[in-house]
Design a protein around this motif. Structure first.
Motif, PDB file in Angstrom:
ATOM      1  N   SER A 129       0.819  -1.207   0.000  1.00  0.00           N
ATOM      2  CA  SER A 129       0.000   0.000   0.000  1.00  0.00           C
ATOM      3  C   SER A 129       0.858   1.265   0.000  1.00  0.00           C
ATOM      4  O   SER A 129       0.617   2.201  -0.747  1.00  0.00           O
ATOM      5  N   ALA A 130       1.885   1.281   0.844  1.00  0.00           N
ATOM      6  CA  ALA A 130       2.806   2.425   0.935  1.00  0.00           C
ATOM      7  C   ALA A 130       2.065   3.748   1.066  1.00  0.00           C
ATOM      8  O   ALA A 130       2.459   4.765   0.510  1.00  0.00           O
ATOM      9  N   GLU A 131       0.954   3.736   1.813  1.00  0.00           N
ATOM     10  CA  GLU A 131       0.120   4.939   1.903  1.00  0.00           C
ATOM     11  C   GLU A 131       0.881   6.118   2.516  1.00  0.00           C
ATOM     12  O   GLU A 131       0.775   7.250   2.038  1.00  0.00           O
ATOM     13  N   GLY A 132       1.667   5.832   3.558  1.00  0.00           N
ATOM     14  CA  GLY A 132       2.424   6.911   4.188  1.00  0.00           C
ATOM     15  C   GLY A 132       3.435   7.514   3.236  1.00  0.00           C
ATOM     16  O   GLY A 132       3.600   8.742   3.165  1.00  0.00           O
ATOM     17  N   GLU A 133       4.120   6.655   2.476  1.00  0.00           N
ATOM     18  CA  GLU A 133       5.111   7.134   1.514  1.00  0.00           C
ATOM     19  C   GLU A 133       4.447   7.920   0.391  1.00  0.00           C
ATOM     20  O   GLU A 133       4.978   8.935  -0.083  1.00  0.00           O
ATOM     21  N   ILE A 134       3.286   7.463  -0.060  1.00  0.00           N
ATOM     22  CA  ILE A 134       2.578   8.162  -1.131  1.00  0.00           C
ATOM     23  C   ILE A 134       2.222   9.588  -0.710  1.00  0.00           C
ATOM     24  O   ILE A 134       2.448  10.555  -1.451  1.00  0.00           O
ATOM     25  N   GLU A 135       1.692   9.740   0.501  1.00  0.00           N
ATOM     26  CA  GLU A 135       1.316  11.076   0.969  1.00  0.00           C
ATOM     27  C   GLU A 135       2.542  11.968   1.151  1.00  0.00           C
ATOM     28  O   GLU A 135       2.513  13.163   0.849  1.00  0.00           O
ATOM     29  N   SER A 136       3.633  11.371   1.632  1.00  0.00           N
ATOM     30  CA  SER A 136       4.867  12.135   1.796  1.00  0.00           C
ATOM     31  C   SER A 136       5.399  12.613   0.450  1.00  0.00           C
ATOM     32  O   SER A 136       5.837  13.763   0.313  1.00  0.00           O
ATOM     33  N   LEU A 137       5.343  11.729  -0.551  1.00  0.00           N
ATOM     34  CA  LEU A 137       5.815  12.111  -1.874  1.00  0.00           C
ATOM     35  C   LEU A 137       4.944  13.200  -2.496  1.00  0.00           C
ATOM     36  O   LEU A 137       5.445  14.100  -3.177  1.00  0.00           O
ATOM     37  N   ARG A 138       3.647  13.117  -2.288  1.00  0.00           N
ATOM     38  CA  ARG A 138       2.754  14.152  -2.836  1.00  0.00           C
ATOM     39  C   ARG A 138       3.151  15.541  -2.329  1.00  0.00           C
ATOM     40  O   ARG A 138       3.082  16.527  -3.064  1.00  0.00           O
ATOM     41  N   ARG A 139       3.588  15.604  -1.092  1.00  0.00           N
ATOM     42  CA  ARG A 139       3.973  16.895  -0.512  1.00  0.00           C
ATOM     43  C   ARG A 139       5.335  17.360  -1.026  1.00  0.00           C
ATOM     44  O   ARG A 139       5.612  18.556  -1.065  1.00  0.00           O
ATOM     45  N   SER A 140       6.193  16.388  -1.421  1.00  0.00           N
ATOM     46  CA  SER A 140       7.571  16.722  -1.792  1.00  0.00           C
ATOM     47  C   SER A 140       7.757  16.945  -3.281  1.00  0.00           C
ATOM     48  O   SER A 140       8.610  17.737  -3.696  1.00  0.00           O
ATOM     49  N   LEU A 141       6.982  16.248  -4.105  1.00  0.00           N
ATOM     50  CA  LEU A 141       7.130  16.371  -5.549  1.00  0.00           C
ATOM     51  C   LEU A 141       6.655  17.732  -6.041  1.00  0.00           C
ATOM     52  O   LEU A 141       5.926  18.454  -5.342  1.00  0.00           O
ATOM     53  N   ASP A 142       7.049  18.034  -7.256  1.00  0.00           N
ATOM     54  CA  ASP A 142       6.671  19.298  -7.882  1.00  0.00           C
ATOM     55  C   ASP A 142       5.141  19.443  -7.910  1.00  0.00           C
ATOM     56  O   ASP A 142       4.444  18.689  -8.591  1.00  0.00           O
ATOM     57  N   VAL A 143       4.610  20.421  -7.175  1.00  0.00           N
ATOM     58  CA  VAL A 143       3.163  20.549  -7.042  1.00  0.00           C
ATOM     59  C   VAL A 143       2.505  21.120  -8.293  1.00  0.00           C
ATOM     60  O   VAL A 143       1.273  21.120  -8.413  1.00  0.00           O
ATOM     61  N   SER A 144       3.312  21.603  -9.240  1.00  0.00           N
ATOM     62  CA  SER A 144       2.724  22.129 -10.473  1.00  0.00           C
ATOM     63  C   SER A 144       2.232  21.010 -11.386  1.00  0.00           C
ATOM     64  O   SER A 144       1.501  21.267 -12.340  1.00  0.00           O
ATOM     65  N   GLN A 145       2.647  19.776 -11.096  1.00  0.00           N
ATOM     66  CA  GLN A 145       2.193  18.619 -11.863  1.00  0.00           C
ATOM     67  C   GLN A 145       1.132  17.856 -11.067  1.00  0.00           C
ATOM     68  O   GLN A 145       1.202  17.787  -9.841  1.00  0.00           O
ATOM     69  N   ARG A 146       0.179  17.290 -11.778  1.00  0.00           N
ATOM     70  CA  ARG A 146      -0.839  16.451 -11.125  1.00  0.00           C
ATOM     71  C   ARG A 146      -0.346  15.005 -11.180  1.00  0.00           C
ATOM     72  O   ARG A 146      -0.469  14.318 -12.190  1.00  0.00           O
ATOM     73  N   TRP A 147       0.212  14.551 -10.067  1.00  0.00           N
ATOM     74  CA  TRP A 147       0.850  13.239 -10.028  1.00  0.00           C
ATOM     75  C   TRP A 147      -0.171  12.153  -9.683  1.00  0.00           C
ATOM     76  O   TRP A 147      -0.992  12.311  -8.788  1.00  0.00           O
ATOM     77  N   ALA A 148      -0.039  11.039 -10.405  1.00  0.00           N
ATOM     78  CA  ALA A 148      -0.738   9.802 -10.029  1.00  0.00           C
ATOM     79  C   ALA A 148       0.330   8.838  -9.532  1.00  0.00           C
ATOM     80  O   ALA A 148       1.350   8.625 -10.202  1.00  0.00           O
ATOM     81  N   LEU A 149       0.149   8.271  -8.349  1.00  0.00           N
ATOM     82  CA  LEU A 149       1.173   7.447  -7.701  1.00  0.00           C
ATOM     83  C   LEU A 149       0.661   6.023  -7.519  1.00  0.00           C
ATOM     84  O   LEU A 149      -0.417   5.809  -6.966  1.00  0.00           O
ATOM     85  N   TYR A 150       1.465   5.047  -7.975  1.00  0.00           N
ATOM     86  CA  TYR A 150       1.064   3.641  -7.947  1.00  0.00           C
ATOM     87  C   TYR A 150       2.147   2.815  -7.246  1.00  0.00           C
ATOM     88  O   TYR A 150       3.293   2.781  -7.702  1.00  0.00           O
TER      89      TYR A 150
END
Length: 548
Positions: A129-150
């Motif tokens: 699931s890596a839910e914690g890592e996914i949320e952390s990455l959403r905050r760290s990645l370039d926010v100008s892009q709409r990221w989909a994380l799998y």
């Protein structure tokens, strides 16, 4: 103890001679020895010092094979991954990954989810699931892009140099004669088949001729160099060397704690993952036309990798000052001539391994094998052995449970605690021995148990002990300080390493190995040269135009 370090003469005759001591060559030596054949394994530098030690250090299950529809190769890679997790669990461990896509991605959400479902299904890879890592990455990645994380799961072998050492021990335990720093100078053929090889010992300077029935060219990117020694009837190339460069960054706030796979705007895959206390970024893939032994990243490659990481994580403000070092390896891909020009065609199919039989070229008994990854080395060895008429004696093991990584850690710590109580060896040192030596760890512990010199740490602040360096020389065929500190006990790959630590390590290792002051000084000088060529960092990146 010095008697153990004498290099004996090579045998006059063997059934099989393998040229090249990377992961493919060592895997084949181990496979052939299982069939009770006499095997000589030769390496012109050190075992695992070429492409093996300069790879991505990810044990890939073959996810990219889905792009080209190579389901057979995908299955083979997944089986190889599972075998490494089962048999080399002290070196290979699961690593949670996340695929990040944005609006520029070539693949839709449905295509990505379907590919990952098929990957898990074919490889019995657990869902993560890596839910914690996914949320952390959403905050760290370039926010100008709409990221989909799998999320999905791969595996990592942080030190493939140690994997080669383990397999080398297995091979030698079943009768293989192994010799590093031994260069093949000629391959003799007569009446259409191989007869023998001329070998020069790089340490003693002695030349030897060894008669042999089989010559297996496992020299990786040097495959064509070795092939030309046989004076074959054809001059057609087999290999294109492709340089893959990797960058090591200091970890920053918000850096991935697992692996991250993204595609750059030009479509090239980019991976970022933790390694040895740093963040590894890679890789490039460009034709290498220079000296294979001196491959290093270009300033342009460093700029590309550094700029890609900086654009992904703008909040981290990554600059050239965050770079620790870089390294590059040359991968041997199958040479294919384009119809319109003489440049190799480097499509995805070229990444598969190759076994080429030279029988029709005037060298019956000579094969060239190259390509593949850490996950396919064992299966490539089995297929090559089958071509030679040898039957594999290795049995498939039970499926491995990769879901509970804490179970392995708990077992390792319990073992280290028991060793500490029984021997007085610090628990951290016992644990370090177990992590790198696995089933051979007790050999190191027994040597250190009653000898205070061997129980001394190699350098202050790190738990590895002198007994590991002695084990490297006595049983793992290490000869030089570089063999020891870069490949058998690879503590010199850390970001804290410096010339002071080199001198300290040499001063503590030398008495145990019987090195005099002159030998120690020479070893230090050669080591510093080798390390600086391997772990490369231009002196002034900003002046060279590299700035993020």
């Amino acid at each position: 103890m010095r008697a153990f370090f004498v290099r004996g003469s090579l045998p006059e005759r063997v059934e099989i001679t393998i040229i090249g001591g990377g992961v493919n060559g060592v895997a084949l030596a181990r496979e052939c020895a299982q069939s009770h054949k006499s095997v000589l394994l030769l390496e012109k530098d050190d075992f695992g010092s070429g492409t093996t030690s300069r790879c991505s250090r990810i044990v890939q299950g073959g996810l990219r094979c889905l792009e080209s529809g190579e389901i057979g190769m995908l299955r083979e890679s997944l089986r190889g991954r599972e075998a490494l997790l089962r048999e080399q669990s002290h070196l290979v461990h699961p690593l949670d990954f996340i695929i990040a896509t944005d609006a520029r991605s070539r693949y839709s959400t449905l295509e990505t989810r379907t590919a990952l479902w098929l990957y898990r299904r074919l490889g019995r890879v657990p869902r993560t699931s890596a839910e914690g890592e996914i949320e952390s990455l959403r905050r760290s990645l370039d926010v100008s892009q709409r990221w989909a994380l799998y999320p999905f799961q791969e595996a990592q072998c942080e030190f493939p140099e140690r994997l080669v050492a383990d397999w080398l021990l297995d091979a030698c335990a079943t009768g293989v004669i192994a010799r590093n720093h031994a260069e093949v100078r000629a391959i003799q053929t007569s009446e259409g088949r191989v007869q023998g090889v001329l070998v020069r010992d790089g340490i003693t300077g002695e030349d030897s001729y060894v008669a042999t029935e089989w010559v297996i060219n496992a020299a990786g990117p040097w495959t064509d160099v070795v092939r030309e020694m046989a004076d074959l009837a054809t001059s057609s190339r087999l290999v294109s060397g492709v340089r893959s460069s990797h960058l090591m960054l200091r970890r920053f706030s918000g850096a991935p704690t697992g692996g991250l796979l993204v595609h750059s705007p030009d479509g090239r895959p980019l991976t970022l993952f933790p390694w040895n206390g740093m963040l590894q970024v890679g890789s490039t893939g460009v034709l290498h036309r220079g000296d294979l032994s001196l491959a290093e990243p270009t300033v342009e490659e460093i700029a590309y990798l550094l700029g890609s990481a900086a654009s992904l994580f703008p909040k981290a403000r990554i600059t050239a000052d965050d770079m620790v070092f870089s390294y590059a390896g040359v991968r041997p891909l199958a040479y294919r001539k384009r119809k319109s020009e003489l440049e190799p065609d480097l499509d995805v199919a070229a990444s598969r391994y190759v076994v080429h039989n030279h029988a029709d070229e005037g060298a019956l008994g000579m094969l060239s094998m190259f390509g593949g990854t850490l996950t396919t080395a064992a299966s490539l060895a089995r297929k090559t052995a089958l071509i030679m008429g040898l039957q594999s004696r290795r049995q498939a093991g039970a499926p491995v449970d990769t879901e509970d990584k804490s179970k392995m850690e708990s077992t390792l710590q319990q073992w280290a605690s028991t060793v500490h109580l029984a021997t007085g060896i610090p628990q951290a040192s016992a644990e370090a021995v177990a992590r790198w030596h696995g089933r051979y760890a007790m050999s190191v512990i027994q040597a250190a148990r009653h000898d205070p010199v061997l129980r001394t740490v190699i350098v202050d602040g790190q738990p590895q002990i002198v007994a590991q360096a002695v084990e490297a020389v006595v049983y793992e065929h290490a000869v030089t300080l570089g063999d020891i500190l870069l490949r058998r006990v690879p503590i010199a790959l850390s970001q804290e390493w410096n010339e002071y630590r080199t001198a300290q390590a040499a001063a503590r290792i030398a008495p145990a190995l019987g090195w005099n002051e002159h030998r120690t000084g020479k070893e230090i000088e050669a080591f510093e040269k080798e390390r600086s060529q391997f772990l490369f960092k231009p002196k002034d990146l900003r002046r060279a135009g590299v700035a993020a």
